[in-house]
Design a protein around this motif. Structure first.
Motif, PDB file in Angstrom:
ATOM      1  N   GLY A 191      71.341  -6.923  11.629  1.00  0.00           N
ATOM      2  CA  GLY A 191      71.547  -5.673  12.336  1.00  0.00           C
ATOM      3  C   GLY A 191      71.615  -5.788  13.842  1.00  0.00           C
ATOM      4  N   TRP A 192      71.653  -7.016  14.346  1.00  0.00           N
ATOM      5  CA  TRP A 192      71.729  -7.201  15.795  1.00  0.00           C
ATOM      6  C   TRP A 192      73.162  -6.948  16.277  1.00  0.00           C
ATOM      7  CZ3 TRP A 192      68.379 -10.886  18.979  1.00  0.00           C
ATOM      8  CH2 TRP A 192      67.062 -10.874  18.521  1.00  0.00           C
ATOM      9  N   ILE A 193      73.274  -6.657  17.582  1.00  0.00           N
ATOM     10  CA  ILE A 193      74.580  -6.478  18.224  1.00  0.00           C
ATOM     11  C   ILE A 193      74.865  -7.714  19.071  1.00  0.00           C
ATOM     12  CG2 ILE A 193      75.700  -5.249  20.113  1.00  0.00           C
ATOM     13  CD1 ILE A 193      75.554  -2.928  18.590  1.00  0.00           C
ATOM     14  N   LEU A 216      76.711   2.828  18.607  1.00  0.00           N
ATOM     15  CA  LEU A 216      75.401   3.121  18.030  1.00  0.00           C
ATOM     16  C   LEU A 216      75.156   4.620  17.940  1.00  0.00           C
ATOM     17  CD1 LEU A 216      73.179   0.428  19.785  1.00  0.00           C
ATOM     18  CD2 LEU A 216      73.707   0.558  17.350  1.00  0.00           C
ATOM     19  N   LEU A 219      70.448  -0.437  26.094  1.00  0.00           N
ATOM     20  CA  LEU A 219      70.877  -0.863  24.765  1.00  0.00           C
ATOM     21  C   LEU A 219      69.704  -1.408  23.965  1.00  0.00           C
ATOM     22  CD1 LEU A 219      73.146  -1.400  22.728  1.00  0.00           C
ATOM     23  CD2 LEU A 219      73.578  -3.585  23.894  1.00  0.00           C
ATOM     24  N   LEU A 266      68.197  -0.219  20.284  1.00  0.00           N
ATOM     25  CA  LEU A 266      68.122  -1.133  19.151  1.00  0.00           C
ATOM     26  C   LEU A 266      66.685  -1.354  18.693  1.00  0.00           C
ATOM     27  CD1 LEU A 266      70.783  -3.748  20.306  1.00  0.00           C
ATOM     28  CD2 LEU A 266      70.957  -2.234  18.333  1.00  0.00           C
ATOM     29  N   GLN A 267      65.755  -1.272  19.638  1.00  0.00           N
ATOM     30  CA  GLN A 267      64.341  -1.447  19.310  1.00  0.00           C
ATOM     31  C   GLN A 267      63.885  -0.422  18.274  1.00  0.00           C
ATOM     32  OE1 GLN A 267      61.748  -1.324  22.789  1.00  0.00           O
ATOM     33  NE2 GLN A 267      61.172  -3.451  22.424  1.00  0.00           N
ATOM     34  N   ARG A 287      65.627   0.735  16.008  1.00  0.00           N
ATOM     35  CA  ARG A 287      66.237   0.400  14.726  1.00  0.00           C
ATOM     36  C   ARG A 287      65.744  -0.933  14.193  1.00  0.00           C
ATOM     37  NH1 ARG A 287      72.017   2.817  14.731  1.00  0.00           N
ATOM     38  NH2 ARG A 287      71.859   4.467  16.281  1.00  0.00           N
ATOM     39  N   SER A 329      66.154  -3.946  15.601  1.00  0.00           N
ATOM     40  CA  SER A 329      67.100  -5.039  15.815  1.00  0.00           C
ATOM     41  C   SER A 329      67.171  -5.382  17.298  1.00  0.00           C
ATOM     42  CB  SER A 329      68.481  -4.676  15.269  1.00  0.00           C
ATOM     43  OG  SER A 329      68.990  -3.518  15.884  1.00  0.00           O
ATOM     44  N   GLY A 330      68.143  -6.213  17.664  1.00  0.00           N
ATOM     45  CA  GLY A 330      68.194  -6.652  19.052  1.00  0.00           C
ATOM     46  C   GLY A 330      69.586  -7.025  19.523  1.00  0.00           C
ATOM     47  N   ILE A 331      69.623  -7.762  20.635  1.00  0.00           N
ATOM     48  CA  ILE A 331      70.879  -8.123  21.301  1.00  0.00           C
ATOM     49  C   ILE A 331      71.029  -9.639  21.322  1.00  0.00           C
ATOM     50  CG2 ILE A 331      72.212  -7.977  23.443  1.00  0.00           C
ATOM     51  CD1 ILE A 331      70.296  -5.664  24.271  1.00  0.00           C
TER      52      ILE A 331
END
Length: 380
Positions: A68-70, A96, A138, A142-143, A145, A147-149
């Motif tokens: 699920g990371w971007i 997102l 960003l 994501l945090q 959700r 997930s991360g970058i």
């Protein structure tokens, strides 16, 4: 209709079957699961041309996407940071948020006058956003959700120091505050070493270093058999062993050898790739390695360094290592006169030191390329 060739001898294109990199992928996946403190969240991949650096970046991107990371791809030019701030990150934020939240609508009704509608863009709240600001924006989203970058940077040796400094500082800032962010950069050994000498690259210098080495013979054999099967044909064990030997565990050469052997089997109108198909393309493998790998690698190499390479080629027998003393004798100089050029060739990834006092080529078939009629330059 003929089955499609499953081998992909194209730089930067992921192969149908990846060989010999499972342990690196597993270490990276573990690094993602460990959390922000993992050393495997800042990686520096180096290796000679065609060793599979870009392919490994692609695999890392796929690994993070599955969690699920971007991924943000940074490009090593003068606008690298600006492109991240004003294009890549805003696009990720909009994706997102969903299409309905790209713009916020607020209406004010004034009696007797038509409704005035104001459209506000939430991504322009800061007139001069910094990279740290954008990444935090960003990262915070994501945090929530879980997930991360992931930021990937290919051809690191071409990056500008000031741009790299801004990127590294931003990533380090987010890591200090426990954001889920990872940075993976890849490039040629010589360019990376030169770039990392600058003070502005301290954080990158501390990254975990991965020097890509040739694929093990057994892994290479399995790759040939499995990739051929993916394409709807078969390769005999004898043919796979020969293909692994010819390609020397060099990822680009592996794909090239497989692709040409597949093409030869089409010409022979056979669904089984046997040793004869592989042996038939050996000369073409060497020729294409010269055109597509060696020529670009030798571009802009000074004459003094080229002379050493030609000396190694003339002295080497079947790819065996050569003593620096013999090289110096052939060039009619003292061994210590080779030290500077030797150091530069090592940085370029063109030679290696198999044992003290000896040198050999890093890239397969460099000797054959240098001694070919078009490139032979005798040492006098």
């Amino acid at each position: 209709m003929a089955a499609r060739n499953p081998f992909r001898p194209t730089f930067g294109v992921s192969p149908t079957v990846l060989a010999g990199r499972d342990s690196l992928l597993q270490s990276f996946r573990l690094g993602l699961a460990e959390g922000p403190g993992s050393p495997f969240r800042a990686l520096l991949i180096s290796g000679s041309r065609g060793m599979g650096k870009t392919v490994l970046l692609n695999e890392f991107e796929d690994a993070t996407a599955s969690q699920g990371w971007i991924t943000l791809r940074a490009y090593p030019d003068a606008s690298m940071v600006d492109a991240l701030i004003n294009s890549a990150i805003p696009t990720a934020l909009q994706q997102l948020d969903g299409p309905q939240s790209k713009r916020m609508l607020s209406s004010v009704s004034i009696p007797g006058i038509a409704t005035v509608t104001a459209i506000a863009d939430p991504y322009k709240k800061d007139p001069t956003p910094t990279l740290i600001y954008r990444l935090r924006e960003l990262g915070s989203m994501l945090q929530k959700r879980g997930s991360g970058i992931l930021i990937t940077l290919d051809e690191l040796q071409s990056a500008q120091v000031d741009q790299l400094h801004v990127l590294a500082t931003a990533v380090q800032d987010l890591l200090r505050d426990d954001f889920d962010i990872a940075l993976v950069a890849a490039g040629l050994p010589e360019g990376i070493d030169r770039l990392l000498q600058h003070e502005g690259t301290t954080f990158i210098r501390r990254a975990e270093r991965i020097l890509l080495s040739p694929v093990e013979h057994a892994d290479s054999v399995h790759m040939f058999i499995d990739t051929t099967a993916e394409g709807g044909k078969q390769m005999s064990m004898e043919a796979a062993e020969l293909a692994a030997t010819i390609s020397n565990g060099y990822p680009y050469s592996m794909q090239l050898t497989g692709s040409l052997a597949w093409a030869q089997s089409n010409l022979n109108n056979t669904e089984l790739i046997a040793a004869r198909e592989v042996e038939a393309v050996r000369t073409e493998v060497i020729r294409r390695m010269g055109m597509q790998v060696h020529e670009p690698s030798l571009h802009q190499v000074p004459d003094g360094e080229l002379t050493i390479l030609y000396a190694i080629a003339q002295l080497s027998q079947d790819g065996e290592m050569v003593s620096t003393g013999d090289i110096a004798n052939l060039m009619n100089v003292k061994p210590n006169a080779l030290s500077m050029q030797r150091k530069q060739l090592l940085r370029r990834g063109l030679i290696q030191v198999p044992k003290y006092g000896y040198l050999n080529f890093t890239l397969p078939y460099m000797r054959e390329h240098l001694l070919s009629n078009a490139h032979h330059r005798p040492i006098t």
